[in-house]
Structures are given as C-alpha cells and as structure tokens.
Design a protein around this motif. Structure first.
Motif, mmCIF file in Angstrom:
data_model
loop_
_atom_site.group_PDB
_atom_site.id
_atom_site.type_symbol
_atom_site.label_atom_id
_atom_site.label_comp_id
_atom_site.label_asym_id
_atom_site.label_seq_id
_atom_site.Cartn_x
_atom_site.Cartn_y
_atom_site.Cartn_z
ATOM 1 N N ASP A 40 0.820 -1.210 0.000
ATOM 2 C CA ASP A 40 0.000 0.000 0.000
ATOM 3 C C ASP A 40 0.853 1.259 0.000
ATOM 4 O OD1 ASP A 40 0.867 -0.704 2.577
ATOM 5 O OD2 ASP A 40 -0.702 0.497 3.526
ATOM 6 N N VAL A 41 2.028 1.198 0.638
ATOM 7 C CA VAL A 41 2.935 2.353 0.649
ATOM 8 C C VAL A 41 3.612 2.501 -0.710
ATOM 9 C CG1 VAL A 41 5.048 3.299 1.673
ATOM 10 C CG2 VAL A 41 3.308 2.243 3.137
ATOM 11 N N VAL A 42 4.092 1.392 -1.266
ATOM 12 C CA VAL A 42 4.757 1.432 -2.567
ATOM 13 C C VAL A 42 3.835 2.047 -3.619
ATOM 14 C CG1 VAL A 42 5.624 0.000 -4.461
ATOM 15 C CG2 VAL A 42 6.319 -0.484 -2.120
ATOM 16 N N ARG A 43 2.559 1.688 -3.575
ATOM 17 C CA ARG A 43 1.642 2.112 -4.624
ATOM 18 C C ARG A 43 1.058 3.504 -4.411
ATOM 19 N NH1 ARG A 43 -0.975 -3.739 -6.316
ATOM 20 N NH2 ARG A 43 1.023 -4.589 -7.016
ATOM 21 N N LEU A 44 1.629 4.232 -3.438
ATOM 22 C CA LEU A 44 1.329 5.661 -3.380
ATOM 23 C C LEU A 44 1.847 6.353 -4.636
ATOM 24 C CD1 LEU A 44 2.201 6.417 0.366
ATOM 25 C CD2 LEU A 44 -0.081 6.341 -0.669
ATOM 26 N N LEU A 45 2.832 5.721 -5.262
ATOM 27 C CA LEU A 45 3.376 6.205 -6.534
ATOM 28 C C LEU A 45 2.971 5.227 -7.628
ATOM 29 C CD1 LEU A 45 5.232 8.427 -7.784
ATOM 30 C CD2 LEU A 45 7.136 6.818 -7.482
ATOM 31 N N GLU A 58 2.819 2.978 -11.024
ATOM 32 C CA GLU A 58 3.872 2.190 -11.675
ATOM 33 C C GLU A 58 4.555 2.985 -12.772
ATOM 34 O OE1 GLU A 58 4.497 -2.039 -14.104
ATOM 35 O OE2 GLU A 58 2.503 -1.474 -13.363
ATOM 36 N N ALA A 59 3.771 3.711 -13.563
ATOM 37 C CA ALA A 59 4.359 4.485 -14.665
ATOM 38 C C ALA A 59 5.346 5.509 -14.133
ATOM 39 C CB ALA A 59 3.249 5.172 -15.471
ATOM 40 N N ALA A 60 4.969 6.222 -13.063
ATOM 41 C CA ALA A 60 5.861 7.235 -12.497
ATOM 42 C C ALA A 60 7.078 6.581 -11.842
ATOM 43 C CB ALA A 60 5.103 8.079 -11.482
ATOM 44 N N ALA A 61 6.866 5.444 -11.176
ATOM 45 C CA ALA A 61 7.977 4.756 -10.519
ATOM 46 C C ALA A 61 9.038 4.339 -11.530
ATOM 47 C CB ALA A 61 7.455 3.535 -9.763
ATOM 48 N N ARG A 62 8.594 3.777 -12.643
ATOM 49 C CA ARG A 62 9.556 3.342 -13.661
ATOM 50 C C ARG A 62 10.184 4.542 -14.369
ATOM 51 N NH1 ARG A 62 9.463 -2.132 -14.717
ATOM 52 N NH2 ARG A 62 7.679 -3.300 -13.862
ATOM 53 N N ARG A 63 9.403 5.593 -14.580
ATOM 54 C CA ARG A 63 9.941 6.767 -15.282
ATOM 55 C C ARG A 63 11.041 7.449 -14.475
ATOM 56 N NH1 ARG A 63 6.740 12.455 -16.535
ATOM 57 N NH2 ARG A 63 8.519 13.509 -17.532
ATOM 58 N N PHE A 64 10.810 7.633 -13.163
ATOM 59 C CA PHE A 64 11.773 8.367 -12.332
ATOM 60 C C PHE A 64 12.696 7.422 -11.562
ATOM 61 C CE2 PHE A 64 8.031 11.281 -12.517
ATOM 62 C CZ PHE A 64 8.629 12.253 -13.319
ATOM 63 N N ARG A 65 12.529 6.097 -11.776
ATOM 64 C CA ARG A 65 13.350 5.093 -11.093
ATOM 65 C C ARG A 65 13.315 5.341 -9.589
ATOM 66 N NH1 ARG A 65 17.165 7.110 -14.198
ATOM 67 N NH2 ARG A 65 18.911 6.749 -12.805
ATOM 68 N N ALA A 66 12.065 5.266 -9.067
ATOM 69 C CA ALA A 66 11.849 5.584 -7.652
ATOM 70 C C ALA A 66 10.858 4.604 -7.031
ATOM 71 C CB ALA A 66 11.325 7.008 -7.517
ATOM 72 N N LEU A 67 11.035 4.327 -5.741
ATOM 73 C CA LEU A 67 10.113 3.476 -4.978
ATOM 74 C C LEU A 67 9.837 4.140 -3.631
ATOM 75 C CD1 LEU A 67 11.312 -0.240 -5.335
ATOM 76 C CD2 LEU A 67 9.136 0.698 -6.074
ATOM 77 N N VAL A 68 8.569 4.210 -3.260
ATOM 78 C CA VAL A 68 8.221 4.717 -1.927
ATOM 79 C C VAL A 68 8.477 3.601 -0.918
ATOM 80 C CG1 VAL A 68 6.435 5.755 -0.499
ATOM 81 C CG2 VAL A 68 6.470 6.212 -2.957
ATOM 82 N N LEU A 69 9.329 3.880 0.078
ATOM 83 C CA LEU A 69 9.715 2.868 1.052
ATOM 84 C C LEU A 69 8.943 2.968 2.356
ATOM 85 C CD1 LEU A 69 13.603 2.980 0.630
ATOM 86 C CD2 LEU A 69 11.991 1.448 -0.478
ATOM 87 N N GLU A 70 8.799 4.186 2.881
ATOM 88 C CA GLU A 70 8.160 4.360 4.182
ATOM 89 C C GLU A 70 7.265 5.587 4.165
ATOM 90 O OE1 GLU A 70 11.065 4.612 7.250
ATOM 91 O OE2 GLU A 70 11.669 2.517 7.110
ATOM 92 N N ASP A 71 6.122 5.452 4.838
ATOM 93 C CA ASP A 71 5.207 6.574 5.035
ATOM 94 C C ASP A 71 5.339 7.005 6.488
ATOM 95 O OD1 ASP A 71 3.172 8.380 5.308
ATOM 96 O OD2 ASP A 71 1.630 7.115 4.393
ATOM 97 N N LYS A 72 5.940 8.185 6.708
ATOM 98 C CA LYS A 72 6.180 8.681 8.060
ATOM 99 C C LYS A 72 5.178 9.763 8.454
ATOM 100 C CE LYS A 72 11.110 7.701 7.690
ATOM 101 N NZ LYS A 72 12.488 8.238 7.818
ATOM 102 N N GLY A 73 4.049 9.759 7.758
ATOM 103 C CA GLY A 73 3.024 10.742 8.068
ATOM 104 C C GLY A 73 3.177 11.996 7.247
ATOM 105 N N LEU A 133 8.670 14.081 -8.082
ATOM 106 C CA LEU A 133 8.121 13.169 -7.074
ATOM 107 C C LEU A 133 7.429 13.943 -5.958
ATOM 108 C CD1 LEU A 133 11.086 10.621 -6.860
ATOM 109 C CD2 LEU A 133 8.788 10.144 -7.715
ATOM 110 N N THR A 134 8.038 15.051 -5.560
ATOM 111 C CA THR A 134 7.411 15.901 -4.543
ATOM 112 C C THR A 134 6.056 16.414 -5.026
ATOM 113 O OG1 THR A 134 9.603 16.563 -3.759
ATOM 114 C CG2 THR A 134 7.739 17.938 -3.091
ATOM 115 N N ARG A 135 6.001 16.789 -6.302
ATOM 116 C CA ARG A 135 4.743 17.297 -6.865
ATOM 117 C C ARG A 135 3.700 16.191 -6.961
ATOM 118 N NH1 ARG A 135 2.343 17.246 -11.682
ATOM 119 N NH2 ARG A 135 4.084 16.140 -12.660
ATOM 120 N N LEU A 136 4.101 15.002 -7.453
ATOM 121 C CA LEU A 136 3.147 13.913 -7.636
ATOM 122 C C LEU A 136 2.623 13.358 -6.321
ATOM 123 C CD1 LEU A 136 4.933 11.948 -10.513
ATOM 124 C CD2 LEU A 136 2.747 13.131 -10.685
ATOM 125 N N LEU A 137 3.506 13.225 -5.344
ATOM 126 C CA LEU A 137 3.119 12.608 -4.079
ATOM 127 C C LEU A 137 2.453 13.595 -3.126
ATOM 128 C CD1 LEU A 137 6.332 10.435 -3.609
ATOM 129 C CD2 LEU A 137 4.032 9.572 -4.067
#
Length: 589
Positions: free
Chosen positions: A95-100, A102-117, A136-140
């Motif tokens: 559920d945390v990973v999919r805050l981003l 798949e298309a954006a994750a592959r495009r920017f080569r990024a994975l959301v690891l932890e949600d700290k609030g 990523l800051t804008r999208l998330l």
C-alpha cells in the motif's frame, strides 16, 4: 526495519522534525574521487568514454568494472548523508509502494519505502537527479526524503512489487468498455482478431507479467461473479487479478485464434499451441480449454525456448544415484521410466538424459505430445490425435526407422506400453514417463494397464520417481522450531533420534525478494529403483507383497523422503515443504 547508512547526519533532539534537504547538485565523479572510491585517472578515462558514448558517468564506471553498484550507491549515501537501503531484504508494504503509480515509478526510477506521516522516504536510482526529486514531490504531494539504492535492485523490485497490476487492470477495464453491456459474438470474433485491440494488449501484458515472475502456467478461470486470472510460481498458484467475467469470452476467443482452434466450438475441450515473442524471449505456449458452468476455462503452460537444456549433473540428483542412473543409460536395451505427478519435472529429467546419451553413432527418435524442446541431431515426432497419429501408431512406425534409443513422451494406455516394452525386449533403449506416486508401485501400474507380467519383468530396467520442492529464499532464511507434526515426521525418519545428528531446520520468513513466500526456486528430489534378478522374479509372479518388501529393503535410506530430509538438513528447504509433498513415512522406511 531500521534503515542504516555508513554515514548518517548528527543525531537530532527527540521530537524534532527531520531536516529535509533537497539533493545537492554534485558531479558524481568528483564525489567518488573525493571518497577515494576511484582515482583521478579513472575519472579522466571515464569522462573521455562518456564524450564518445553519451552514457552517464556512473553507468560507465559500473560497465567498465571500476566500481560496483553497491559501492556507487554507498558513496552517494555518505556524501549526501542519506540512508543506503538494500532492497533485497527491505520489508515493503504494497500500500505504501503504490502511493506512486507504476508508470511514475519506472519513469523516475523511484520506490516509496516508508510513510512517516508528513514525509515519505523514497528510494531513488539517481539521488542527484534534481528533476526527479521535484517531480516526485509534486506527484506525491508530500515532503520527500530520499535513500540511495543499487540500480539493478531497483529494476528487480519494480517487477516484483508492481507486477504490471495497474496495466493489466486498466486493459481489463478497457476491454470491458469495448464489449459494452452485451456481447455480440459475431462482433467479438472480429474484434479479437485485430492486432492492437484491448484483448490483444491484455494478453501481451499477462504473458510479460508471467515471464517476469518465472511463472510456469497462466490460468484464466470464469467464476459466477467475476473472471479470476492466476499464475503458478514455484508450483503454487497466485492470483494476478480479478476482472469482469464478460471479458473471459474475448480472452478465450483470442487464445483459440492464436492456437488455430475452432472458435465456434465452446462445448468441448480443445488443446493447441502457439509461440509468442516477448522482448528477447520466445515462449512456446500450450493451451488447454475446458467448458465450465460459467464459461470456458483456459490454462496455458509456458515453455521458454531460451532457457537452455538442463544437464543431468545440474538437476539436483544425488551423486551416488546419478552415477547409477548414468550406468543404466549406458545399456543398449531395456525400459527406463521416470514417474511422478503432473508438473514434477519428468520431462526435464528425460531431456537431460537424452542430452547425456545423444551421440553421432546413435539414432534417437522421440514420440511426444507435444514436442516441448527442440534437440539438435534427434528425430522428433509430435502426436496428433485428430488425424489418428497416436502414440501407438507412431511408435510402430518408429521401430521401422532403425532407432537405437526411443523416447515415448508418456505411456498413456496399454497399447503404447506394450509396444514400448516389446521395443525394449528386442534391443532398444526406451525412455518414458508414467504417473505413479513412487518407484515401487510402478511395475504394478504397468500390470494394472494390462501389460503381460513377463514383459514387465524382462524389459523394465530402472524407475526414477521424483517431485519438485521449493527452496528457501536465500535473503530471508532463518532457523525455525519444528511444529509437533514436523517433529513426528523427523522422529519417524531418523533411525535413532537420540544418537542421530539433530536436524537444525530453517525456513524463509518472507521478504521482497521472494514476494513474501519465503521460497525462491525449486529443485527435484529423487529415488531410483533398479531391477535385479530377485525383483524381476517377484514381478513376473505378480506378487506385490513380496516385490514391495524386497524393493523397500533395497531403497532403505534412499527414498524421496530421505532426499527431502537431506535438503532440510542443508537448510535448502523447510520441514513444511518436505511435508507438503505428502510423504507416507511408513512406505518410505
């Protein structure tokens, strides 16, 4: 799981908000020189190569072997004072990973690891990519802190975590919309034949996902309320997606077109095959359709032609057994059977045996349904029941081709078994498969099929029984305490639990590398029964009790269960997996 780094910022007072710093605009080469991970001369040579190729400096340093991905990521983590994360063991939350997406994750080569609030920790393939950080800051829509990770781990994590789920679900919805509220089968037949139609793109994505996770089968199963799509990975089915049941007819129609089957026939089972090209892989697909209460079920067995032929020495057979098996294969005549349930690796063992004995001076012919792998220098024939090209008919014709070695894909009936046994008696080495639970019961399965006892006794040389067990994931294997059921099995397997070396069992706990299953990959376990004069005599008298008693004495300590126990001792599989295979201990000792 706490994140660690070889160099972290100074401790902050308890309760203080994290210091959020945008990545510095640094040149990666200068960073690595500064940390003495590369020399100034190596950087100079790499920069010259960059001018010629246009590739990034970091990628060139890795490709030329100057530095590893792990050292590169660690170096950047130290310089930027950010965590370094090993994605192989990181406990992802889907559920945390999919805050981003798949298309954006592959495009920017990024994975959301932890949600700290108020902040998100994001793994970034290039921590110096300021554009990716800002996007990523804008999208998330949250404050982002970054972690450094090896690039290859990131690519593998994408495939494990996203599994093309969004893409497949989106294509399924597009197909639902394309079909509308009612399905006109005349229009459907025309639509599913169009390249680029939603049904075609959906199947393409399903195949790509299946290959990506190493699946052996894809199951498309219409249910009362929806369509269930599952894939089998390491022998266990996993649900890929649930879709509107209306798309099941379109998928079945398209698959039939690809396999050259009768698309108008929905009342009878059909079998066919086709090939698909996926990137650098050519996949042979064996299709089976079955009419059910809610529509046609389709199962596809996937065979990767680029996987390469296994050799006998690499299939996991114990050394002592492998030596004996090679001696059996060196004989000029007789029947050798490989037994086990569907999906236990029998075909892999037979092909490995053929590769072992294939030589220019031998005429080798195979009779299969279907031909699964192409072997150079061997004559291969595919059975076709539709035109009465049966195993028995082809086998009779094969004997007139002057063969030395014959492989019969499966002994399905008495006629085929009898012809194969006659060929073994008359001076041919015959290899085949049979569905039995163990090696000891095999001769009596042949007798039950109606084969004369004297033929079984005089031609059967050896039987190999096998299963496939899942192997513990190397990334998350830990010691485990046996359950009461597992302790009972161990006590029954060990001759003397008080004096025998204790079994220190291990089991994978589940991590991102194994998709939470605790297992990664499979290996065969085997038992070998060689016929001798005493066993032959017992088999010829059709005396099951005497035969089984003598056979158990010869195989004591070398059964399927004992091979599984050896893997448990080595920490390669778990006690739960050994028991899952379904051994009857009384029959094994």
């Amino acid at each position: 799981m706490p994140l660690t780094s070889t160099s972290m910022p100074a401790p902050m007072p308890p309760g203080a908000p994290p210091k959020l710093v945008r990545p510095e605009k640094l040149r990666i080469g200068d960073v690595l020189v500064q940390q003495r991970l590369i020399s100034q001369e190596q950087l100079k040579q790499t920069l010259e190569l960059q001018r010629k190729t246009g590739k990034k400096v970091g990628r060139l340093l890795i490709e030329t072997g100057i530095i590893t991905e792990e050292l590169l990521a660690n170096g950047l983590a130290r310089q930027l004072r950010i965590p370094f994360v090993n994605l192989k063991t990181f406990p992802f939350r889907v559920d945390v990973v999919r805050l981003l997406s798949e298309a954006a994750a592959r495009r920017f080569r990024a994975l959301v690891l932890e949600d700290k609030g108020d902040t998100l920790l994001v793994a970034l393939g290039d921590p110096l990519d300021l554009f990716a950080f800002d996007e990523l800051t804008r999208l998330l829509k949250r404050t982002v802190t970054i972690a450094a990770v090896p690039e290859s781990q990131l690519a593998l994590a994408f495939d494990r975590l996203y599994r093309r789920t969004e893409e497949i679900s989106g294509l399924a919805r597009a197909l639902e919309k394309d079909l509308g509220d009612t399905v006109d089968f005349g229009e459907l037949t025309a639509t599913v034949g169009i390249e680029g139609a939603p049904v075609v793109r959906l199947l393409q994505s399903l195949f790509e996902d299946a290959i990506q996770v190493g699946a052996s089968d894809v199951h498309i199963e219409p249910q009362e309320a929806d369509l269930q799509i599952r894939v089998r990975v390491d022998g266990i089915l996993q649900t890929q997606t649930l879709a509107d049941k209306r798309i099941g007819a379109a998928l079945a129609q398209r698959l039939k077109l690809m396999a050259g089957l009768d698309i108008s026939e929905k009342r009878l089972p059909q079998d066919g095959r086709f090939s698909v090209r996926l990137k650098e892989h050519t996949i042979d697909v064996r299709l089976s359709t079955l009419p059910t209460m809610y529509g046609e079920s389709a199962v596809m067995r996937l065979l990767n032609q680029g996987a390469g032929m296994r050799r006998l020495g690499t299939i996991g057979m114990p050394d002592a057994m492998l030596k004996r098996f090679r001696e059996v294969l060196g004989r000029s005549a007789g029947l050798v059977l490989v037994t086990g349930p569907t999906g236990s690796g029998k075909t892999t063992t037979l092909y490995a045996a053929l590769a072992e004995i294939n030589a220019a001076e031998l005429k080798v012919i195979t009779v299969e349904d279907p031909v699964e792998y192409r072997l150079p220098g061997i004559t291969q024939v595919q059975v076709n029941e539709k035109i009465d090209l049966t195993f028995a008919r082809v086998l009779r014709a094969t004997l007139r081709q002057d063969p030395d070695v014959i492989l019969v894909g499966e002994m399905r009936d008495a006629e085929t078994a009898e012809i194969g046994l006659r060929a073994a008696i008359t001076g041919h080495l015959v290899l085949s498969t049979l569905h039995t639970r163990d090696a000891i019961s095999t001769p009596f399965r042949l007798l039950d099929m109606g084969v004369p006892p004297f033929m079984v006794a005089t031609s059967l040389q050896a039987v190999i029984a096998q299963r496939l067990v899942r192997l513990n994931c190397l990334e998350c294997t830990e010691p485990q305490d046996p359950t009461p059921q597992e302790q009972s099995w161990l006590a029954a397997m060990l001759n003397n639990p008080d004096t025998d070396t204790p079994v220190l069992a291990q089991r994978g706990q589940g991590c991102s590398a194994c998709n939470g299953t605790g297992y990664s990959g499979r290996q065969g376990i085997y038992e070998l029964l060689e016929m001798d004069a005493v066993l032959t005599q017992a088999a010829s008298r059709s005396d099951p009790a005497t035969f089984m008693k003598l056979a158990r004495e010869r195989m004591k300590g070398y059964t399927l269960a004992h091979h599984a126990l050896a893997l448990v001792r080595e920490g390669r599989t778990s006690l739960a997996e050994a028991l899952r295979i379904g051994f009857d201990v009384d029959d094994q000792d």
